[in-house]
Write a protein that holds these residues in place. Sequence first.
Motif, PDB file in Angstrom:
ATOM      1  N   MET A  58       2.851  13.565  -0.431  1.00 16.23           N
ATOM      2  CA  MET A  58       3.223  12.595  -1.529  1.00 16.23           C
ATOM      3  C   MET A  58       3.096  13.453  -2.859  1.00 16.23           C
ATOM      4  O   MET A  58       3.847  13.027  -3.765  1.00 16.23           O
ATOM      5  N   LYS A  59       2.104  14.095  -2.926  1.00 12.78           N
ATOM      6  CA  LYS A  59       1.511  14.793  -4.260  1.00 12.78           C
ATOM      7  C   LYS A  59       2.896  16.010  -4.468  1.00 12.78           C
ATOM      8  O   LYS A  59       3.055  16.148  -5.591  1.00 12.78           O
ATOM      9  N   LYS A  60       3.235  16.529  -3.600  1.00 13.95           N
ATOM     10  CA  LYS A  60       4.428  17.273  -3.615  1.00 13.95           C
ATOM     11  C   LYS A  60       5.906  16.623  -4.201  1.00 13.95           C
ATOM     12  O   LYS A  60       6.277  17.135  -5.143  1.00 13.95           O
ATOM     13  N   ILE A  61       5.879  15.562  -3.717  1.00 16.88           N
ATOM     14  CA  ILE A  61       7.101  14.823  -3.720  1.00 16.88           C
ATOM     15  C   ILE A  61       6.812  14.457  -5.459  1.00 16.88           C
ATOM     16  O   ILE A  61       8.036  14.274  -6.128  1.00 16.88           O
ATOM     17  N   ILE A  62       5.892  13.881  -5.988  1.00 19.52           N
ATOM     18  CA  ILE A  62       5.509  13.419  -7.298  1.00 19.52           C
ATOM     19  C   ILE A  62       5.838  14.513  -8.209  1.00 19.52           C
ATOM     20  O   ILE A  62       6.647  14.387  -9.104  1.00 19.52           O
ATOM     21  N   THR A  63       5.347  15.666  -7.982  1.00 18.18           N
ATOM     22  CA  THR A  63       5.291  16.841  -8.914  1.00 18.18           C
ATOM     23  C   THR A  63       6.688  17.709  -8.738  1.00 18.18           C
ATOM     24  O   THR A  63       7.135  18.092  -9.686  1.00 18.18           O
ATOM     25  N   GLU A  64       7.451  17.642  -7.535  1.00 18.07           N
ATOM     26  CA  GLU A  64       8.677  18.288  -7.417  1.00 18.07           C
ATOM     27  C   GLU A  64       9.903  17.418  -7.489  1.00 18.07           C
ATOM     28  O   GLU A  64      10.760  18.200  -7.989  1.00 18.07           O
ATOM     29  N   ASP A  65       9.814  16.104  -6.953  1.00 24.59           N
ATOM     30  CA  ASP A  65      11.026  15.504  -7.050  1.00 24.59           C
ATOM     31  C   ASP A  65      11.150  14.453  -8.220  1.00 24.59           C
ATOM     32  O   ASP A  65      12.186  13.609  -8.332  1.00 24.59           O
ATOM     33  N   TYR A  66      10.162  14.084  -8.823  1.00 22.39           N
ATOM     34  CA  TYR A  66       9.860  12.995  -9.726  1.00 22.39           C
ATOM     35  C   TYR A  66       9.128  13.660 -11.053  1.00 22.39           C
ATOM     36  O   TYR A  66       8.414  13.048 -11.572  1.00 22.39           O
ATOM     37  N   SER A  67       9.563  15.113 -11.306  1.00 14.92           N
ATOM     38  CA  SER A  67       8.803  15.689 -12.267  1.00 14.92           C
ATOM     39  C   SER A  67       8.746  15.234 -13.681  1.00 14.92           C
ATOM     40  O   SER A  67       7.896  15.779 -14.464  1.00 14.92           O
ATOM     41  N   SER A  68       9.892  14.414 -13.852  1.00 11.78           N
ATOM     42  CA  SER A  68       9.740  13.691 -15.176  1.00 11.78           C
ATOM     43  C   SER A  68       8.760  12.925 -15.663  1.00 11.78           C
ATOM     44  O   SER A  68       8.730  12.201 -16.632  1.00 11.78           O
ATOM     45  N   SER A  95       0.856  -1.214  -0.075  1.00  8.63           N
ATOM     46  CA  SER A  95       0.072   0.054   0.130  1.00  8.63           C
ATOM     47  C   SER A  95       1.095   1.239  -0.035  1.00  8.63           C
ATOM     48  O   SER A  95       1.889   1.272   0.723  1.00  8.63           O
ATOM     49  N   TYR A  96       0.385   2.245  -0.643  1.00  5.35           N
ATOM     50  CA  TYR A  96       1.230   3.331  -1.030  1.00  5.35           C
ATOM     51  C   TYR A  96       0.331   4.656  -0.704  1.00  5.35           C
ATOM     52  O   TYR A  96       0.018   5.241  -1.879  1.00  5.35           O
ATOM     53  N   PRO A  97       0.214   4.996   0.321  1.00  5.47           N
ATOM     54  CA  PRO A  97      -0.644   6.291   0.657  1.00  5.47           C
ATOM     55  C   PRO A  97      -0.195   7.472  -0.024  1.00  5.47           C
ATOM     56  O   PRO A  97       1.092   7.763  -0.125  1.00  5.47           O
ATOM     57  N   ILE A  98      -0.990   8.017  -0.677  1.00  9.12           N
ATOM     58  CA  ILE A  98      -0.949   9.543  -1.251  1.00  9.12           C
ATOM     59  C   ILE A  98      -1.597  10.757  -0.746  1.00  9.12           C
ATOM     60  O   ILE A  98      -2.907  10.893  -1.083  1.00  9.12           O
ATOM     61  N   ASP A  99      -0.842  11.538   0.088  1.00 10.81           N
ATOM     62  CA  ASP A  99      -1.446  12.754   0.586  1.00 10.81           C
ATOM     63  C   ASP A  99      -0.866  13.906  -0.176  1.00 10.81           C
ATOM     64  O   ASP A  99      -0.099  13.797  -1.132  1.00 10.81           O
ATOM     65  N   PHE A 145       7.312  -3.925  -0.745  1.00  6.55           N
ATOM     66  CA  PHE A 145       7.709  -2.837   0.298  1.00  6.55           C
ATOM     67  C   PHE A 145       7.474  -1.267  -0.052  1.00  6.55           C
ATOM     68  O   PHE A 145       8.028  -0.404   0.296  1.00  6.55           O
ATOM     69  N   GLN A 146       6.480  -1.212  -1.053  1.00  3.59           N
ATOM     70  CA  GLN A 146       6.234   0.129  -1.217  1.00  3.59           C
ATOM     71  C   GLN A 146       5.892   1.065  -0.479  1.00  3.59           C
ATOM     72  O   GLN A 146       6.370   2.235  -0.377  1.00  3.59           O
ATOM     73  N   GLY A 147       5.148   0.695   0.505  1.00  4.78           N
ATOM     74  CA  GLY A 147       4.684   1.475   1.761  1.00  4.78           C
ATOM     75  C   GLY A 147       5.738   1.723   2.618  1.00  4.78           C
ATOM     76  O   GLY A 147       6.039   3.017   3.117  1.00  4.78           O
ATOM     77  N   TYR A 148       6.774   0.931   2.826  1.00  7.37           N
ATOM     78  CA  TYR A 148       8.163   1.330   3.443  1.00  7.37           C
ATOM     79  C   TYR A 148       8.705   2.518   2.627  1.00  7.37           C
ATOM     80  O   TYR A 148       9.149   3.557   3.281  1.00  7.37           O
ATOM     81  N   ILE A 149       8.692   2.274   1.312  1.00  4.09           N
ATOM     82  CA  ILE A 149       9.641   3.392   0.411  1.00  4.09           C
ATOM     83  C   ILE A 149       8.756   4.701   0.776  1.00  4.09           C
ATOM     84  O   ILE A 149       9.288   5.885   0.907  1.00  4.09           O
ATOM     85  N   GLN A 150       7.408   4.975   0.734  1.00  2.00           N
ATOM     86  CA  GLN A 150       6.629   6.043   1.097  1.00  2.00           C
ATOM     87  C   GLN A 150       6.987   6.690   2.227  1.00  2.00           C
ATOM     88  O   GLN A 150       7.092   7.737   2.374  1.00  2.00           O
ATOM     89  N   GLN A 151       7.026   5.839   3.306  1.00  2.00           N
ATOM     90  CA  GLN A 151       7.487   6.570   4.626  1.00  2.00           C
ATOM     91  C   GLN A 151       8.881   7.062   4.506  1.00  2.00           C
ATOM     92  O   GLN A 151       8.996   8.212   5.212  1.00  2.00           O
TER      93      GLN A 151
END
Length: 279
Positions: A236-246, A229-233, A263-269
């Motif tokens: 996490m939206k900021k991370i996707i748009t700012e740090d993985y913008s490609s 499980s990979y919760p997106i709050d 272990f996607q949830g661990y990566i998220q944490q």
Amino acid sequence: MVFSKSLSAEEFNPEVIMNSGQVFRMKREIPGAHGMPDTYSACSGDNDVYFYLNKDNDTWDFVCEEAQWDFWQRYFDFETDYVSFNDSVRASSDKFLKESLMDSFGMRILRQDLWEVFISYIISQNNNIPKIKKSIQVLCDRYSDGIHFPKPDVLAFIPETELMDGTALGYRADYIIGVSKGVLDGSIDLEKISSLPYDEAYNALIKIKGIGPKVANCIMLYGFHFMESYPIDTWMKKIITEDYSSYSKDEYLNYINESYIGFQGYIQQLQFYHKRKKK
């Protein structure tokens, strides 16, 4: 009783865990002074524990009732090899994730009491961590003994106006009362839902009033221990748009789900903790 565990800094760091957004009732109780270790506490359901780093023996010492030790070993997920997860991150070419790992050494995904995590994450929606902690503590003070989490047979029968008063719960009070009544009448069976396959458990959760995708994913990860499980709050939206913008959002999630299977949830944490620390 005192139970000791040999845990490296990479395997266990309560400062990281308790500030990672996954738990609201773990804290540092006594700042160390004059050579004394920092003492931490955690409460989950009917269970409570104190723990500290014993520098003489180089162990983490946990103080709890003997009958509760199995619960706490499971709670801290001591059977899972988190170093192997870290090795996968170290072998990757993901710069942001590697930085996240260096910032988050000692992270673990907790196995929390199902009832408490259920209500805690209903409280968490559209909320921030200090307010969540305050609301939970008020509930414990007002409807329990100040330490343990109030039971569904208590929360189910509190008038909504009373539950809203001074708790900062707002509209969430209605959800809490509804879920409490559902648990009492058997229409919501937390143990049964937690034992379902991933997709079925998720679908069962989002049918419950007050639980949307983000809350469902948090319950799945921090309560049911679905590590995929990979919760997106908001963070996490900021991370996707700012740090993985490609990446587009879908491309990014495909990358996570294909690269860190199980272990996607661990990566998220790791990412969540690092991003908040950088703010």
